[in-house]
Design a protein around this motif. Sequence first.
Motif, PDB file in Angstrom:
ATOM      1  N   ASP A 114      66.565  65.482  58.649  1.00  0.00           N
ATOM      2  CA  ASP A 114      67.976  65.207  58.925  1.00  0.00           C
ATOM      3  C   ASP A 114      68.129  64.120  59.991  1.00  0.00           C
ATOM      4  OD1 ASP A 114      68.703  67.100  57.091  1.00  0.00           O
ATOM      5  OD2 ASP A 114      68.983  68.711  58.578  1.00  0.00           O
ATOM      6  N   ALA A 115      67.308  64.219  61.042  1.00  0.00           N
ATOM      7  CA  ALA A 115      67.380  63.218  62.101  1.00  0.00           C
ATOM      8  C   ALA A 115      67.002  61.840  61.570  1.00  0.00           C
ATOM      9  CB  ALA A 115      66.467  63.606  63.264  1.00  0.00           C
ATOM     10  N   LEU A 116      66.006  61.782  60.681  1.00  0.00           N
ATOM     11  CA  LEU A 116      65.609  60.508  60.095  1.00  0.00           C
ATOM     12  C   LEU A 116      66.733  59.928  59.242  1.00  0.00           C
ATOM     13  CD1 LEU A 116      63.455  58.375  59.590  1.00  0.00           C
ATOM     14  CD2 LEU A 116      62.590  59.788  57.701  1.00  0.00           C
ATOM     15  N   ALA A 117      67.410  60.788  58.474  1.00  0.00           N
ATOM     16  CA  ALA A 117      68.537  60.318  57.668  1.00  0.00           C
ATOM     17  C   ALA A 117      69.660  59.787  58.550  1.00  0.00           C
ATOM     18  CB  ALA A 117      69.047  61.448  56.775  1.00  0.00           C
ATOM     19  N   GLU A 118      69.919  60.485  59.649  1.00  0.00           N
ATOM     20  CA  GLU A 118      70.945  60.030  60.581  1.00  0.00           C
ATOM     21  C   GLU A 118      70.551  58.684  61.205  1.00  0.00           C
ATOM     22  OE1 GLU A 118      73.823  61.005  61.144  1.00  0.00           O
ATOM     23  OE2 GLU A 118      74.023  63.127  60.684  1.00  0.00           O
ATOM     24  N   ALA A 119      69.270  58.532  61.543  1.00  0.00           N
ATOM     25  CA  ALA A 119      68.804  57.283  62.143  1.00  0.00           C
ATOM     26  C   ALA A 119      68.974  56.119  61.173  1.00  0.00           C
ATOM     27  CB  ALA A 119      67.347  57.413  62.577  1.00  0.00           C
ATOM     28  N   ARG A 120      68.624  56.347  59.905  1.00  0.00           N
ATOM     29  CA  ARG A 120      68.786  55.287  58.914  1.00  0.00           C
ATOM     30  C   ARG A 120      70.263  54.935  58.727  1.00  0.00           C
ATOM     31  NH1 ARG A 120      64.369  57.716  54.566  1.00  0.00           N
ATOM     32  NH2 ARG A 120      62.513  56.809  55.578  1.00  0.00           N
ATOM     33  N   ARG A 121      71.123  55.956  58.683  1.00  0.00           N
ATOM     34  CA  ARG A 121      72.556  55.691  58.571  1.00  0.00           C
ATOM     35  C   ARG A 121      73.060  54.942  59.795  1.00  0.00           C
ATOM     36  NH1 ARG A 121      76.698  56.371  61.132  1.00  0.00           N
ATOM     37  NH2 ARG A 121      75.409  57.349  62.701  1.00  0.00           N
ATOM     38  N   PHE A 122      72.535  55.326  60.951  1.00  0.00           N
ATOM     39  CA  PHE A 122      72.939  54.708  62.193  1.00  0.00           C
ATOM     40  C   PHE A 122      72.584  53.221  62.200  1.00  0.00           C
ATOM     41  CE2 PHE A 122      71.923  53.838  66.734  1.00  0.00           C
ATOM     42  CZ  PHE A 122      73.213  53.918  67.213  1.00  0.00           C
ATOM     43  N   VAL A 123      71.380  52.888  61.749  1.00  0.00           N
ATOM     44  CA  VAL A 123      70.935  51.500  61.710  1.00  0.00           C
ATOM     45  C   VAL A 123      71.795  50.697  60.738  1.00  0.00           C
ATOM     46  CG1 VAL A 123      69.045  49.974  61.043  1.00  0.00           C
ATOM     47  CG2 VAL A 123      68.588  52.012  62.421  1.00  0.00           C
ATOM     48  N   LYS A 124      72.134  51.298  59.603  1.00  0.00           N
ATOM     49  CA  LYS A 124      72.926  50.598  58.593  1.00  0.00           C
ATOM     50  C   LYS A 124      74.428  50.701  58.836  1.00  0.00           C
ATOM     51  CE  LYS A 124      69.446  51.287  54.983  1.00  0.00           C
ATOM     52  NZ  LYS A 124      69.170  51.869  53.638  1.00  0.00           N
ATOM     53  N   ASP A 125      74.819  51.426  59.900  1.00  0.00           N
ATOM     54  CA  ASP A 125      76.232  51.598  60.248  1.00  0.00           C
ATOM     55  C   ASP A 125      77.009  52.198  59.076  1.00  0.00           C
ATOM     56  OD1 ASP A 125      78.409  51.584  61.903  1.00  0.00           O
ATOM     57  OD2 ASP A 125      79.017  49.551  61.401  1.00  0.00           O
ATOM     58  N   GLN A 126      76.463  53.275  58.518  1.00  0.00           N
ATOM     59  CA  GLN A 126      77.110  53.967  57.413  1.00  0.00           C
ATOM     60  C   GLN A 126      77.690  55.295  57.897  1.00  0.00           C
ATOM     61  OE1 GLN A 126      73.864  54.290  54.649  1.00  0.00           O
ATOM     62  NE2 GLN A 126      74.190  52.246  53.792  1.00  0.00           N
ATOM     63  N   ASN A 127      78.422  55.952  56.993  1.00  0.00           N
ATOM     64  CA  ASN A 127      78.972  57.257  57.331  1.00  0.00           C
ATOM     65  C   ASN A 127      77.859  58.283  57.441  1.00  0.00           C
ATOM     66  OD1 ASN A 127      81.605  56.290  57.261  1.00  0.00           O
ATOM     67  ND2 ASN A 127      81.819  56.710  55.074  1.00  0.00           N
ATOM     68  N   PRO A 128      78.085  59.372  58.184  1.00  0.00           N
ATOM     69  CA  PRO A 128      77.077  60.432  58.256  1.00  0.00           C
ATOM     70  C   PRO A 128      76.737  60.950  56.858  1.00  0.00           C
ATOM     71  CG  PRO A 128      78.789  60.778  59.890  1.00  0.00           C
ATOM     72  CD  PRO A 128      79.254  59.650  59.020  1.00  0.00           C
ATOM     73  N   PRO A 129      75.457  61.278  56.610  1.00  0.00           N
ATOM     74  CA  PRO A 129      75.073  61.778  55.279  1.00  0.00           C
ATOM     75  C   PRO A 129      75.904  62.970  54.823  1.00  0.00           C
ATOM     76  CG  PRO A 129      73.139  61.290  56.617  1.00  0.00           C
ATOM     77  CD  PRO A 129      74.315  61.159  57.525  1.00  0.00           C
ATOM     78  N   ALA A 130      76.292  63.833  55.758  1.00  0.00           N
ATOM     79  CA  ALA A 130      77.044  65.032  55.381  1.00  0.00           C
ATOM     80  C   ALA A 130      78.415  64.692  54.814  1.00  0.00           C
ATOM     81  CB  ALA A 130      77.199  65.957  56.588  1.00  0.00           C
ATOM     82  N   LEU A 131      78.951  63.507  55.126  1.00  0.00           N
ATOM     83  CA  LEU A 131      80.269  63.123  54.630  1.00  0.00           C
ATOM     84  C   LEU A 131      80.193  62.261  53.372  1.00  0.00           C
ATOM     85  CD1 LEU A 131      82.166  62.285  57.951  1.00  0.00           C
ATOM     86  CD2 LEU A 131      82.484  64.261  56.468  1.00  0.00           C
ATOM     87  N   ASP A 132      79.005  61.841  52.986  1.00  0.00           N
ATOM     88  CA  ASP A 132      78.864  61.039  51.781  1.00  0.00           C
ATOM     89  C   ASP A 132      79.079  61.914  50.549  1.00  0.00           C
ATOM     90  OD1 ASP A 132      78.389  58.757  53.162  1.00  0.00           O
ATOM     91  OD2 ASP A 132      76.208  58.862  53.024  1.00  0.00           O
ATOM     92  N   GLY A 133      80.192  61.688  49.883  1.00  0.00           N
ATOM     93  CA  GLY A 133      80.488  62.459  48.685  1.00  0.00           C
ATOM     94  C   GLY A 133      80.986  63.850  48.950  1.00  0.00           C
ATOM     95  N   GLY A 134      81.234  64.200  50.207  1.00  0.00           N
ATOM     96  CA  GLY A 134      81.699  65.546  50.536  1.00  0.00           C
ATOM     97  C   GLY A 134      82.929  65.490  51.404  1.00  0.00           C
ATOM     98  N   SER A 135      83.429  66.669  51.760  1.00  0.00           N
ATOM     99  CA  SER A 135      84.627  66.756  52.587  1.00  0.00           C
ATOM    100  C   SER A 135      84.241  67.157  54.001  1.00  0.00           C
ATOM    101  CB  SER A 135      85.590  67.784  51.999  1.00  0.00           C
ATOM    102  OG  SER A 135      85.001  69.081  52.023  1.00  0.00           O
ATOM    103  N   LEU A 136      85.194  67.043  54.904  1.00  0.00           N
ATOM    104  CA  LEU A 136      84.951  67.451  56.279  1.00  0.00           C
ATOM    105  C   LEU A 136      84.637  68.944  56.382  1.00  0.00           C
ATOM    106  CD1 LEU A 136      84.876  66.877  59.305  1.00  0.00           C
ATOM    107  CD2 LEU A 136      87.367  67.133  59.344  1.00  0.00           C
ATOM    108  N   PRO A 137      85.385  69.833  55.726  1.00  0.00           N
ATOM    109  CA  PRO A 137      85.025  71.257  55.809  1.00  0.00           C
ATOM    110  C   PRO A 137      83.605  71.547  55.345  1.00  0.00           C
ATOM    111  CG  PRO A 137      87.253  71.023  54.965  1.00  0.00           C
ATOM    112  CD  PRO A 137      86.677  69.651  55.018  1.00  0.00           C
ATOM    113  N   SER A 138      83.184  70.928  54.248  1.00  0.00           N
ATOM    114  CA  SER A 138      81.820  71.179  53.776  1.00  0.00           C
ATOM    115  C   SER A 138      80.794  70.641  54.759  1.00  0.00           C
ATOM    116  CB  SER A 138      81.619  70.546  52.398  1.00  0.00           C
ATOM    117  OG  SER A 138      81.769  69.128  52.461  1.00  0.00           O
ATOM    118  N   ALA A 139      81.092  69.485  55.401  1.00  0.00           N
ATOM    119  CA  ALA A 139      80.173  68.935  56.390  1.00  0.00           C
ATOM    120  C   ALA A 139      80.076  69.854  57.605  1.00  0.00           C
ATOM    121  CB  ALA A 139      80.638  67.535  56.811  1.00  0.00           C
ATOM    122  N   LEU A 140      81.205  70.449  58.017  1.00  0.00           N
ATOM    123  CA  LEU A 140      81.170  71.380  59.147  1.00  0.00           C
ATOM    124  C   LEU A 140      80.412  72.653  58.787  1.00  0.00           C
ATOM    125  CD1 LEU A 140      84.819  70.970  60.506  1.00  0.00           C
ATOM    126  CD2 LEU A 140      82.718  70.045  61.475  1.00  0.00           C
TER     127      LEU A 140
END
Length: 368
Positions: free
Chosen positions: A210-236
Amino acid sequence: MTSEDSPALPRLLTAGPDLLAAALVVLPALNDPRPAVLVVGAALLVCVVAGFLKRRRSLLAAVGVLWVTLLAFTPGAVWFAFPFYFLLLRDLPRRTAVAAVAATGLVAVAGFGWHQHVLTVGTVLGPLLGAAVAVATVVVHRESQRRAELTEELAAAERAAGVLAERERLAREVHDTLAQGLSSIHLLLSAALRGDTERHVRAARAAAADALAEARRFVKDQNPPALDGGSLPSALHLACASTAATADLAVHCRVTGDEVALPTTHQVALLRIAQSALGNVVSHAGATEVRLTLSYQDTDVTLDIVDNGRGITGAGAGGTDPDPAPGQDRGYGIAAMRARARALAGDLVVESDGRGTAIAVTLPVPVA
């Protein structure tokens, strides 16, 4: 302001007056080659050249005295007043220069009268208008130069503010993602050393992924993986499940109200605040239970994170910054959460009474 203060003055205020002054010293000598005119003119020419090379204010006094002397011998010297205006305005302080220019204009008018034995409107207005034009030219130039300097300073301040804002944003992202992930891995590996190795190692591996996925998203300035294709409640829900899996903690997640479509900026902010708050509970609170509630209302959305831990020493109601207990991060996590909320015109309140901590963040729902 002198030429030494601003080496980039336009040519009119640098070499131009000196060249014109030298030419207007030679001209009277050509028209009136008397020995006195030649001697005084040569001395005046030497002072003008020396003044151009040295830019010493003391030379201006010598130039002025020699010019008045030359003017007493020949009327052709009166034209020297016009470049002399610019020499004075360039090399003297503003008030002193204006007074010197006025005096030079009066001397030029007196020189006309001395040699022609009569003063006309033209002989009076000519030198005085020349003085006024010289003063106006220099004032306009200096004002434009000052505005250019202010523009550069403003641009530099905006760049510095942008750098600080970006640095703060990066710090928040690292704190809320990579730092929390590494903290979870550390806790899991510590638990693995005490027993039940396989389960905790698997959990640590998942946390690392998970941390690696966040780091890659962070470098590419993308949305958090949990919000890709999902909703805020599901991410929480996912964040709460991940926290429960990596810590000996009961985590409850609840959503109330009718879900509202929020901008991505609001969803990211609420998710990051939730992750940061859950990370603080795991690392510092010593709690056994934490409840996270997302509430959709008509005009705003509220996120509450409440734990039953030891609380935050010195925290008070009303959103005051807490005083963390010894060994805790000195409140950067709370400050970062509050900064996220305020950036979206929201607010964050922290309450703690020694029997737990409650964090409530409220964001206005943008009008569609």
